[in-house]
Design an enzyme around this catalytic site. Sequence first.
Site, mmCIF file in Angstrom:
data_model
loop_
_atom_site.group_PDB
_atom_site.id
_atom_site.type_symbol
_atom_site.label_atom_id
_atom_site.label_comp_id
_atom_site.label_asym_id
_atom_site.label_seq_id
_atom_site.Cartn_x
_atom_site.Cartn_y
_atom_site.Cartn_z
ATOM 1 C CE LYS A 2 -12.431 23.399 -76.643
ATOM 2 N NZ LYS A 2 -12.519 24.813 -76.323
ATOM 3 N NE ARG A 13 -10.128 21.985 -81.294
ATOM 4 C CZ ARG A 13 -11.075 22.918 -81.361
ATOM 5 N NH1 ARG A 13 -10.858 24.031 -82.054
ATOM 6 N NH2 ARG A 13 -12.233 22.760 -80.772
ATOM 7 C CD GLU A 26 -7.517 31.901 -78.965
ATOM 8 O OE1 GLU A 26 -8.553 31.437 -79.449
ATOM 9 O OE2 GLU A 26 -6.762 31.263 -78.224
HETATM 10 C C1 LIG Z 1 -9.613 29.612 -76.669
HETATM 11 C C2 LIG Z 1 -10.594 29.279 -77.749
HETATM 12 N N1 LIG Z 1 -10.439 29.848 -78.953
HETATM 13 C C3 LIG Z 1 -11.288 29.579 -79.962
HETATM 14 C C4 LIG Z 1 -12.365 28.731 -79.806
HETATM 15 C C5 LIG Z 1 -13.277 28.437 -80.938
HETATM 16 O O1 LIG Z 1 -13.026 27.156 -81.438
HETATM 17 P P1 LIG Z 1 -14.143 26.301 -82.157
HETATM 18 O O2 LIG Z 1 -14.601 27.098 -83.329
HETATM 19 O O3 LIG Z 1 -13.448 25.061 -82.567
HETATM 20 O O4 LIG Z 1 -15.214 26.095 -81.164
HETATM 21 C C6 LIG Z 1 -12.580 28.131 -78.568
HETATM 22 C C7 LIG Z 1 -13.725 27.234 -78.347
HETATM 23 O O5 LIG Z 1 -13.613 26.052 -78.523
HETATM 24 C C8 LIG Z 1 -11.668 28.393 -77.514
HETATM 25 O O6 LIG Z 1 -11.837 27.832 -76.319
#
Ligand SMILES: Cc1ncc(COP(=O)(O)O)c(C=O)c1O
Length: 346
Positions: A189, A87, A225
């Site tokens: 991210k 990612r 989200e």
């Molecule tokens: C905007 C956002 N959505 C979803 C997630 C959840 O992702 P993950 O399960 O990879 O931590 C995160 C955290 O990392 C996030 O910052």
Amino acid sequence: MTEKKAQPSDFDWNDLGFEYHDLPYRYRAYYKAGQWNAGGLETSSTLPVHEAATGLHYGQNIFEGLKAYRRKDGGVNLFRPDMNAARIQRSADRLLMAEFPQEQFVEALKEVVKANQDFVPPYGTGATLYLRPFEIGNGPVVGVHPADEYVFEVYATPVGAYYKGGLTPTAYVTNSYDRAAHGGTGQAKAGGNYAASMLPGKEAHEAGYSDVVYLDPRLHENIEELGSANFFGITKDGRFLTPKSPSILPSVTKYSLLALAEEMGLQPEETTISINDLDQFAEAGAMGTAAVISPVGSITHNGKKHVFYSETEVGPWTQKLYDRLTAIQNGDEPGPEGWVVDVPLK
Ligand SMILES: Cc1ncc(COP(=O)(O)O)c(C=O)c1O
């Protein structure tokens, strides 16, 4: 700048929040003249950053978040670090940054955990060692274009169990802000997405909600989200639904739960979920590394509150998914092939 390093004896492992602590070691690697150096452990928590760095001015700044889990036998697990390695490369591609090699990424995580192993909280506390890999554009750049130099780092900090006693549902609210644009950087991210989420988050907290339900940025109709977590809903007829959209972060926890839901006999599906179609769900939750699985008690939209399973109690499917996921992460139950990676501590 003075740096006071944490000692293991500073911590009450049963009473940790989600805060930064300055541990003895972090990993750093530097990209110059088209390549990454070998990288290695460093002790200073202060980075050498150029005043004209793109990471400071133009948002060339990406990160990851994952945890190291202490097992019952004293060993330490990482959970699907290859997904974070992939990612952060996709985030780098979107922001025209140098891709950090995936194998070196996983090795860097292992090095940081090993060097700070006395700070991995004990098994049974629910606390973990949070790992924060990140990369920023560095070097002198005045115009808006990608940097020639990059710094990659992984730091670690012990964090507490999200839930101290049982899974507690929380309340969410929609508002008119977007965290990411359609065709923007929502799938990456990228630090800027989080800057954009601070004001909406603050307003939601001040109104008494745990966070914001972001709706899709084109129509403001479909769920995207929940703060910094992905959404899931379990329908009354046994489907595990989670939003499909180009502007949400592809969550490691989401892909894991899609697989575990199927294992439990639910029908997993990534699909469009209208904010006006919440009645279809028996249970709903937020999922992500920090929150693991957090039951959603209610969503308030246009002043109208919709309650899911309960505002005070976790639903049975949500509890089952939480138990299974955390048992795999902690090494109590075997999971699908390759999900858990042992960290050599010697
Ligand atoms: C905007 C956002 N959505 C979803 C997630 C959840 O992702 P993950 O399960 O990879 O931590 C995160 C955290 O990392 C996030 O910052």
